[in-house]
Motif scaffolding. Structure first.
Motif, PDB file in Angstrom:
ATOM      1  N   SER A  87       0.818  -1.209   0.000  1.00 58.95           N
ATOM      2  CA  SER A  87       0.000   0.000   0.000  1.00 58.95           C
ATOM      3  C   SER A  87       0.853   1.261   0.000  1.00 58.95           C
ATOM      4  O   SER A  87       0.596   2.202  -0.766  1.00 58.95           O
ATOM      5  CB  SER A  87      -0.937  -0.001   1.213  1.00 58.95           C
ATOM      6  N   VAL A  88       1.860   1.272   0.860  1.00 60.91           N
ATOM      7  CA  VAL A  88       2.734   2.447   0.942  1.00 60.91           C
ATOM      8  C   VAL A  88       3.468   2.666  -0.375  1.00 60.91           C
ATOM      9  O   VAL A  88       3.575   3.798  -0.866  1.00 60.91           O
ATOM     10  CB  VAL A  88       3.725   2.279   2.111  1.00 60.91           C
ATOM     11  N   THR A  89       3.958   1.588  -0.972  1.00 54.88           N
ATOM     12  CA  THR A  89       4.656   1.704  -2.252  1.00 54.88           C
ATOM     13  C   THR A  89       3.727   2.264  -3.328  1.00 54.88           C
ATOM     14  O   THR A  89       4.106   3.153  -4.097  1.00 54.88           O
ATOM     15  CB  THR A  89       5.197   0.343  -2.695  1.00 54.88           C
ATOM     16  N   ALA A  90       2.502   1.756  -3.386  1.00 54.81           N
ATOM     17  CA  ALA A  90       1.542   2.222  -4.391  1.00 54.81           C
ATOM     18  C   ALA A  90       1.202   3.696  -4.187  1.00 54.81           C
ATOM     19  O   ALA A  90       1.131   4.467  -5.155  1.00 54.81           O
ATOM     20  CB  ALA A  90       0.275   1.371  -4.330  1.00 54.81           C
ATOM     21  N   ILE A  91       1.005   4.094  -2.939  1.00 55.76           N
ATOM     22  CA  ILE A  91       0.647   5.492  -2.667  1.00 55.76           C
ATOM     23  C   ILE A  91       1.796   6.431  -3.016  1.00 55.76           C
ATOM     24  O   ILE A  91       1.592   7.485  -3.640  1.00 55.76           O
ATOM     25  CB  ILE A  91       0.235   5.648  -1.189  1.00 55.76           C
ATOM     26  N   VAL A  92       3.018   6.074  -2.629  1.00 53.67           N
ATOM     27  CA  VAL A  92       4.170   6.931  -2.921  1.00 53.67           C
ATOM     28  C   VAL A  92       4.376   7.072  -4.428  1.00 53.67           C
ATOM     29  O   VAL A  92       4.584   8.184  -4.944  1.00 53.67           O
ATOM     30  CB  VAL A  92       5.437   6.365  -2.244  1.00 53.67           C
ATOM     31  N   LEU A  93       4.302   5.971  -5.146  1.00 54.86           N
ATOM     32  CA  LEU A  93       4.454   6.039  -6.606  1.00 54.86           C
ATOM     33  C   LEU A  93       3.332   6.868  -7.232  1.00 54.86           C
ATOM     34  O   LEU A  93       3.579   7.666  -8.151  1.00 54.86           O
ATOM     35  CB  LEU A  93       4.458   4.635  -7.194  1.00 54.86           C
ATOM     36  N   ARG A  94       2.128   6.701  -6.739  1.00 54.50           N
ATOM     37  CA  ARG A  94       0.999   7.474  -7.308  1.00 54.50           C
ATOM     38  C   ARG A  94       1.158   8.962  -7.022  1.00 54.50           C
ATOM     39  O   ARG A  94       0.819   9.794  -7.873  1.00 54.50           O
ATOM     40  CB  ARG A  94      -0.320   6.956  -6.711  1.00 54.50           C
ATOM     41  N   ILE A  95       1.656   9.316  -5.861  1.00 53.70           N
ATOM     42  CA  ILE A  95       1.894  10.728  -5.543  1.00 53.70           C
ATOM     43  C   ILE A  95       2.935  11.309  -6.482  1.00 53.70           C
ATOM     44  O   ILE A  95       2.792  12.438  -6.991  1.00 53.70           O
ATOM     45  CB  ILE A  95       2.322  10.881  -4.070  1.00 53.70           C
TER      46      ILE A  95
END
Length: 342
Positions: free
Chosen positions: A262-270
């Motif tokens: 989840s953290v990886t997906a959110i950081v990449l999306r940001i």
């Protein structure tokens, strides 16, 4: 050898800068002398590594192409961009460009359109949390044993296969067209007398983020679905045996285990959201009155519409610093959060 080549490179770069700024009149036509000196510096660096370190130096040579490419394609353009940002350079001006110090920075600090675009970026980045929530719900649905699961997986991935430019024309210019578009027709049917998706600032921002989310939610969905499929099933079965209901099983087992993904997906999306420009440029061009502008679209319009190269480059350099600081703080916060959770 390496020190001499370094001094020559620095000296040649300084002469080019002074000549371009008009301080000296050497008569350089372009920046090729700096490029040739950079190549000479790379050769001297390679030779010095071999002479000084022997076999280890030969092994180091395998890293030099990547390092020199990074210096040529990242470091040099950034430094050259800083030089352009310190000039008054408008392509429509007959006088060319000249050094003006920090005038562009002072103009930026008092530019309401820049601060409006920066505020819009804050709003767009905050919507990533909502995108993540929607993607997580869809990932849980597609991970469940439902009918036509393979069909829905392909259907939900289709927006991610399209170009944002195509999406902006297909949805923003066609479906959401305020006269004959299907969305406007449906809005009039349910009671909206004059549906206009891009005239009111907040409705326009919401419309932009809806189109952007439609494209990028499948990206988050793919990562979360892969993470869900990799979870061990015995933990869920153990929670079920212990009497946990579906919500407790999700909140106490599934969600904590999915935190790294989840953290990886959110950081990449940001990071991707910070580059948002194409949909804004094609649908609203930053309007109405700059209400939907992002920093990237604002920079683009400064280049294209006003031909203001110096000021647009200053905005780009300042935005680069903002992104570096923000992403660095974000990664530190994520690291601390993950340490506490684990």
């Amino acid at each position: 050898m390496f020190r001499l080549a370094s001094l020559l490179l620095v000296a040649m770069t300084a002469l080019e800068v002074l000549d371009s700024a008009g301080v000296l009149n050497i008569g350089f036509v372009n920046w090729r002398p700096v490029l040739y000196m950079f190549l000479l510096w790379g050769i001297a660096l390679a030779a010095s590594q071999i002479l000084a370190r022997g076999e280890i130096g030969q092994q180091t040579l395998f890293l030099l192409p990547a390092l020199l490419f990074t210096a040529a394609m990242v470091i040099f353009p950034t430094v050259f961009g800083i030089y352009i940002a310190l000039t008054d350079w408008n392509l429509n001006a007959q006088s060319g460009h000249h050094f003006n110090g920090l005038d562009n920075l002072r103009t930026l600090l008092s530019d309401s359109y820049f601060w409006n675009a920066l505020g819009n970026m804050v709003f767009y980045v905050l919507t990533v949390i909502a995108q993540y929530a929607i993607a997580f719900a869809l990932a849980l649905l597609l991970n469940a044993d439902i009918r036509a699961r393979k069909f829905f997986r392909i259907a939900f991935l289709m927006p991610f296969m399209l170009s944002p430019v195509a999406v902006s024309w297909m949805i923003g210019k066609s479906i959401m067209e305020n006269r004959f578009g299907p969305a406007a027709t449906f809005a009039r049917y349910v009671g909206w007398e004059n549906p206009a998706f891009f005239t009111s600032p907040w409705i326009a921002r919401t419309s932009i983020i809806v189109m952007d989310s439609w494209v990028w939610i499948p990206f988050i969905l793919t990562m979360l679905l892969a993470g869900l499929q990799a979870l061990p099933t015995d933990l869920k079965e153990a929670a079920k045996v212990d009497g946990a209901n579906r919500w407790q099983s999700f909140w106490e087992v599934t969600f904590p285990l999915m935190l790294p993904v989840s953290v990886t997906a959110i950081v990449l999306r940001i990071i991707f959201e910070l580059k948002l420009a194409d949909i804004v440029i094609n649908v609203t061009a930053g309007g109405p009155g700059g209400a939907t502008d992002t920093i990237s679209s604002f920079i683009y319009r400064e280049y294209r519409d006003r031909s203001n190269v110096g000021y647009a480059t200053m905005v780009a350099e300042v935005y680069l610093v903002i992104i570096i600081v923000f992403v660095t703080l974000l990664l530190k916060a994520v690291s601390r959060f993950m340490q506490k959770m684990t």
